[in-house]
Design an enzyme around this catalytic site. Structure first.
Site, short mmCIF file in Angstrom:
data_model
loop_
_atom_site.label_atom_id
_atom_site.label_comp_id
_atom_site.label_asym_id
_atom_site.label_seq_id
_atom_site.Cartn_x
_atom_site.Cartn_y
_atom_site.Cartn_z
N ARG A 70 0.64 -1.18 -0.26
CA ARG A 70 0.06 0.31 0.01
C ARG A 70 0.67 0.81 -0.11
NH1 ARG A 70 -5.30 -0.78 2.53
NH2 ARG A 70 -4.97 1.37 3.62
N GLY B 1 -4.14 8.83 6.63
CA GLY B 1 -4.65 10.59 6.35
C GLY B 1 -4.25 11.80 6.52
N GLU C 240 -5.39 2.62 -20.88
CA GLU C 240 -5.03 2.03 -19.95
C GLU C 240 -3.33 1.17 -19.83
OE1 GLU C 240 -6.12 1.44 -16.51
OE2 GLU C 240 -5.03 -0.18 -15.90
#
Ligand code: G6P
Length: 611
Positions: A27, A101, A483
């Site tokens: 991530r 965040g 893409e």
């Protein structure tokens, strides 16, 4: 984006924290850190720039043991990726916190803390939160109360987990706009930003809602909402298998995920069709009522998911004869869109946690759409919880940052949506049956297409040293070209742009010379002859063409033109999905040659939970 893991147990939690980080590393990954309270009730913190491996090496040199702790992988937002800015951030020698965040009002909070005598080491917004918690602890020696007082002051998005050596029997977690999941163990408990981090230790999860703060001990989990009430947050059992996170025989997750596409597409179709017809209830019990009233469609997404939305526009217009517009979520949020009566709002997101998409949905809810439908791959995600209608893609966990199987399953789900919407109007039963039949052939067509693997590997050798590339497509293949270009830039860092082939002559043709490879997808459809003329414009300027062509499209390899013939003719409904695969393989093999970090490309993150 960043990853969080926390654990409290009667055994050493460091292996749980480190395994969790390894599982979240896809991530975000510019630095990593860990903080545990040791047997002497001392807070021990270790942080490293780079991958989780660097942190593990640090721990191997200086072993740390403790029964309570937190860990983090960071993708920098405030402050460059160095050790000082890495998480956990701390306050004094007792408090450590990890944060995903962005805190928007951190500068004003920081000023008050500076005035109160706090000193700052880092440039992060997170350190402000750490000191703020300590500041509240001075007044009231209760960690839960101090965290609740702090989060009440924060503006922005956060997932937070806090540990203090003064309170070595509890972890506190808080959520607003960024996911937090609690994991229930036997005589131990956990917290993370994603269930994937905790699959080796539990399958039982509680998902926090915005405004929740959780008090986690070895024996209990207490959740308080922003009002201080005890909300009902059900325990859910995850069906994800632990080895969904292993690469198996493949050298990269990306290659594994490319090869999983026949099965992923089959899973996405399974149980949604029966006897050649679509089962509308697959979208939820309100589907029939909503679809029969729908007069327009508005699709919102980011990145690869946005490209899926662009493909769907062609199908919704063609099959349903309904107006359809597609927007990038971060643009939609700040545009005062005009909403026609009975417009269905559709979000597409692999993760269901992309902040731009979530906020776009929240903004849309004030605009009077007919209903909100989500196409998503993560059942426990915020997007799913906040939507009226849902169609899950069943791609399984996608670990490679560059999206592959998530994209083709989104295209599959969107094709089902077009059929569902067409059914009440422009689409007759025979055509529905024909289109469903074409979708059901996809897994087989994809398997055949993957056999081009070796040929594309060879082709990629002629790509890897290029600095730029152009991708061309016409009609529904234009988003597929987009893409393809995105895949190449994301993982090989080759500058690639996509254009509708007919637009080439209006500008980008100026870039074409013998150093500019031009890649195109050429199914045999009504635009084929037009595409061929556009390709002549490229050849006339010395550009080298790479054409993925239908067997009957009449292309032949010649000097300057390399034709890779697709295994079979495909129908309009099938072509976008089938022609995506060779473009994925082309970028994958170009990257293998270039030696880039394929599953974790620089500067990018799998799930972007900041604005
Ligand atoms: C990130 C990923 C992209 C993805 C985009 C949208 O930028 O790197 O691969 O397409 O987010 O993600 P979503 O989860 O909403 O589909």
């Amino acid at each position: 984006m960043c990853g969080i893991v926390g654990a409290i147990a009667e055994r050493d939690v460091v292996p749980i924290l480190m395994e969790g980080l390894r599982r979240l590393e896809y991530r975000g990954y510019d630095s990593a850190g860990i903080a545990v309270v040791d047997a002497n009730q001392k807070m021990i913190r270790l942080r490293r720039v780079g991958k989780v491996k660097a942190l593990q090496d640090g721990l191997d040199e200086n072993p740390v043991v403790g029964v309570i702790g937190i860990s983090h992988t960071r993708w920098a937002t405030h402050g460059e990726p160095n050790e000082v800015n890495a998480h956990p951030q701390s306050s004094g020698d007792h408090l450590s916190i990890v944060h995903n965040g962005i805190i928007e009002n951190y500068l004003s909070l920081k000023q008050e803390l500076l005035d109160a005598g706090y000193e700052f080491e880092s440039e992060t917004d997170t350190e402000v939160v750490a000191h703020r918690i300590d500041f509240h602890l001075q007044k009231n020696n209760d960690l839960l109360a101090a965290v609740r007082a702090t989060v009440a002051e924060l503006v922005g998005a956060y997932a937070l987990v806090i540990v203090s050596s003064k309170f070595p029997d509890r972890l506190i977690a808080a959520r607003c706009g960024t996911p937090v999941v609690l994991g229930l163990g036997e005589g131990e408990n956990y917290v993370a930003s994603d269930v994937a981090a905790l699959l080796p230790v539990t399958r039982r999860f509680i998902f926090l809602e915005d405004g929740d703060v959780a008090d986690i001990t070895v024996a209990s989990m207490k959740v308080l909402d922003s009002e201080g009430n005890n909300p009902d947050r059900p325990v859910r059992k995850s069906q994800l298998s632990e080895n969904a996170m292993d690469k198996g025989q493949y050298s990269h997750f990306m290659l594994k995920e490319i090869h999983e596409q026949p099965e992923a597409v089959a899973n996405t179709l399974a149980e949604r069709v029966a006897g050649g017809h679509l089962l509308e209830q697959a979208f939820g019990h309100k589907a029939h009522e909503v679809f029969s009233k729908t007069r327009a469609v508005h699709i919102i997404a980011c990145g690869t998911s946005y490209h899926a939305g662009l493909v769907a526009r062609y199908q919704i217009e063609q099959i349903c004869r309904l107006p359809c517009s597609v927007d990038i979520a971060s643009e939609y949020r700040y545009r005062n869109a005009v909403v026609a009566d009975n417009t269905l709002y559709v979000t597409i997101s692999q993760s269901g946690e992309t902040l731009d998409t979530l906020e776009a949905l929240r903004a849309a809810k004030k605009k009077g759409y007919l209903a909100h439908l989500a196409i998503c791959n993560v059942p426990e995600s915020s997007l799913i919880r906040e939507s009226d209608l849902v169609l899950m893609t069943r791609a399984g966990p996608e670990i490679g940052v560059a999206s592959t199987k998530a994209f083709t399953t989104q295209l599959t789900a969107l094709a089902l949506l077009a059929i569902a919407l067409g059914r009440g109007g422009a689409l007759d039963a025979d055509t529905e049956q024909k289109l469903i039949g074409q979708l059901m052939q996809l897994p087989d067509l994809l398997k055949q297409t993957l056999k081009l693997d070796e040929e594309i590997k060879e082709l990629a050798k002629r790509f890897a040293d290029k600095l730029h590339a152009l991708f061309l497509g016409r009609g529904i293949q234009h988003p597929i070209a987009m893409e393809g270009a995105l895949k190449l830039k994301e993982i090989s860092y080759i500058h690639a742009e996509a254009y509708p082939a007919g637009e080439l002559k209006h500008g980008p043709l100026a870039l074409v010379d013998d150093d500019m490879p031009v890649v195109t997808v050429a199914p045999n459809n009504e635009l084929l002859e037009k595409l061929k003329s556009n390709l002549q414009e490229v050849r006339a300027r010395g550009g080298e063409l790479f054409v993925f062509a239908d067997p009957d499209a009449g292309f032949k390899s010649e000097p300057g033109v390399t034709v890779l013939t697709m295994p079979a003719h495909v129908e309009e409904m099938q072509a976008p999905i089938v022609y995506t695969l060779p473009l994925q393989l082309l970028s994958y093999y170009a990257d293998v040659i270039k030696g880039t970090d394929i599953d974790k490309p620089r500067n990018l993150a799998k799930s972007v939970t900041v604005e």
